[in-house]
Design a protein around this motif. Structure first.
Motif, mmCIF file in Angstrom:
data_model
loop_
_atom_site.group_PDB
_atom_site.id
_atom_site.type_symbol
_atom_site.label_atom_id
_atom_site.label_comp_id
_atom_site.label_asym_id
_atom_site.label_seq_id
_atom_site.Cartn_x
_atom_site.Cartn_y
_atom_site.Cartn_z
ATOM 1 N N THR A 1 -21.510 -81.122 -62.228
ATOM 2 C CA THR A 1 -20.307 -80.428 -62.055
ATOM 3 C C THR A 1 -20.553 -79.695 -60.635
ATOM 4 O O THR A 1 -21.343 -79.608 -60.061
ATOM 5 C CB THR A 1 -20.405 -79.229 -63.292
ATOM 6 N N CYS A 2 -19.334 -79.008 -60.494
ATOM 7 C CA CYS A 2 -19.172 -78.326 -59.138
ATOM 8 C C CYS A 2 -20.116 -77.233 -58.992
ATOM 9 O O CYS A 2 -20.649 -76.898 -57.826
ATOM 10 C CB CYS A 2 -17.745 -77.865 -58.531
ATOM 11 N N TYR B 1 -20.889 -81.871 -52.604
ATOM 12 C CA TYR B 1 -19.739 -82.838 -52.571
ATOM 13 C C TYR B 1 -18.513 -82.284 -53.037
ATOM 14 O O TYR B 1 -18.436 -81.708 -54.260
ATOM 15 C CB TYR B 1 -20.335 -84.072 -53.507
ATOM 16 N N PRO B 2 -17.551 -82.202 -52.149
ATOM 17 C CA PRO B 2 -15.945 -81.850 -52.759
ATOM 18 C C PRO B 2 -15.868 -82.672 -53.922
ATOM 19 O O PRO B 2 -15.185 -82.209 -54.754
ATOM 20 C CB PRO B 2 -15.342 -82.328 -51.577
ATOM 21 N N GLN B 3 -15.945 -84.100 -53.806
ATOM 22 C CA GLN B 3 -15.938 -84.993 -55.110
ATOM 23 C C GLN B 3 -17.336 -84.775 -55.904
ATOM 24 O O GLN B 3 -17.913 -85.971 -55.553
ATOM 25 C CB GLN B 3 -15.548 -86.476 -54.612
ATOM 26 N N PHE B 4 -17.489 -83.752 -56.525
ATOM 27 C CA PHE B 4 -18.967 -83.786 -57.113
ATOM 28 C C PHE B 4 -19.289 -84.894 -58.123
ATOM 29 O O PHE B 4 -20.528 -84.967 -58.208
ATOM 30 C CB PHE B 4 -19.008 -82.452 -57.701
ATOM 31 N N GLN B 5 -18.402 -85.587 -58.753
ATOM 32 C CA GLN B 5 -18.637 -86.576 -59.540
ATOM 33 C C GLN B 5 -19.034 -88.133 -58.776
ATOM 34 O O GLN B 5 -19.862 -88.703 -59.714
ATOM 35 C CB GLN B 5 -17.096 -87.059 -60.299
ATOM 36 N N ASN B 6 -19.213 -87.780 -57.599
ATOM 37 C CA ASN B 6 -19.902 -88.996 -56.878
ATOM 38 C C ASN B 6 -21.199 -88.699 -56.611
ATOM 39 O O ASN B 6 -21.965 -89.652 -55.897
ATOM 40 C CB ASN B 6 -19.106 -89.323 -55.566
#
Length: 234
Positions: free
Chosen positions: A69-70, A79-84
């Motif tokens: 999660t963020c 990570y701005p795209q934390f899912q990555n």
């Protein structure tokens, strides 16, 4: 009892958690009659999990799959795209922050790949690097060159190689330790304010040859998974 499961790229690590105490166990030694919940951190293949998930389904045991999660508690993902971000890296960062809340942390998890992550004492994850693991470095070098070779007898040592297998293995070790030093440099502070934490299959070897004070934590991802469960249940 909560069952904690760390699914790596090549192996499964299982632990029981009772009253916040984590005990690593063999998969065949799980006492299923007392398991109330299963929490899973997975980066590896589903086939490693088949026995656990099948048994959980048979016994109607709730299964929770940890996700990045963020933010988790005080820890913020870089990570701005934390899912990555890999869940193993995220849980390692989370675990280190809560184990050493008064220090900046450099987290080194080395197995199939070597991951170096940096998190400040405020919980700000600054990011990290992913390198080939020691074995992968060697395999890549040997398979893509004609006259470079390695062997199974030579040790990993932080010294100049005087034969080709030594040069290859020691080069992989030094390259990885250099990434750890580079991670420390990102913090731009006195080393006394930094905790370096090694984990993973090659973590103990790296810690042995790392010249500055550091620790090796075999169950780091599992500790982070326990932290994740605590926040999910709040």
């Amino acid at each position: 009892m909560r069952l904690l499961v760390d699914v790596g790229n090549t192996a499964l690590k299982v632990a029981s958690e009772v009253n916040n105490n984590i005990t690593i166990i063999e998969e065949g030694d799980i006492n299923w009659s007392v398991v109330k919940e299963i929490a899973i951190a997975q980066v590896g293949p589903n086939k490693l999990l088949e026995n656990v998930t099948t048994k959980a389904q048979q016994l109607s045991i709730p299964v929770r799959q940890a996700k990045v999660t963020c933010q988790l508690g005080a820890v913020k993902c870089a990570y701005p795209q934390f899912q990555n971000l890999g869940i193993d890296r995220w849980l390692g960062v989370v675990a280190c922050h809560y184990l050493y809340p008064n220090k900046h942390c450099v987290v080194v998890d080395s197995g199939t790949a070597s991951k170096v992550d940096v998190v400040t004492k405020a919980g700000e994850h600054l990011g990290g690097w992913i390198l080939p693991g020691l074995d992968m470095m060697i395999e890549s070098l040997v398979s893509n060159t004609q006259k470079v070779f390695s062997d199974s007898e030579s040790l990993f040592l932080p010294e100049l190689g005087r034969n080709t297998p030594n040069a290859v293995k020691n080069g992989a070790l030094i390259a990885t330790l250099g990434a750890v030093e580079a991670g420390i440099a990102q913090l731009n502070c006195d080393f006394e304010d930094i905790q370096v934490v090694f984990a993973g299959g090659y973590g103990e070897l790296l810690q042995l040859h790392f010249e500055k004070p550091s620790v090796f934590i075999d169950d780091l991802v599992l500790k982070g998974l326990r932290n994740w469960c605590e926040f999910i249940h709040k």
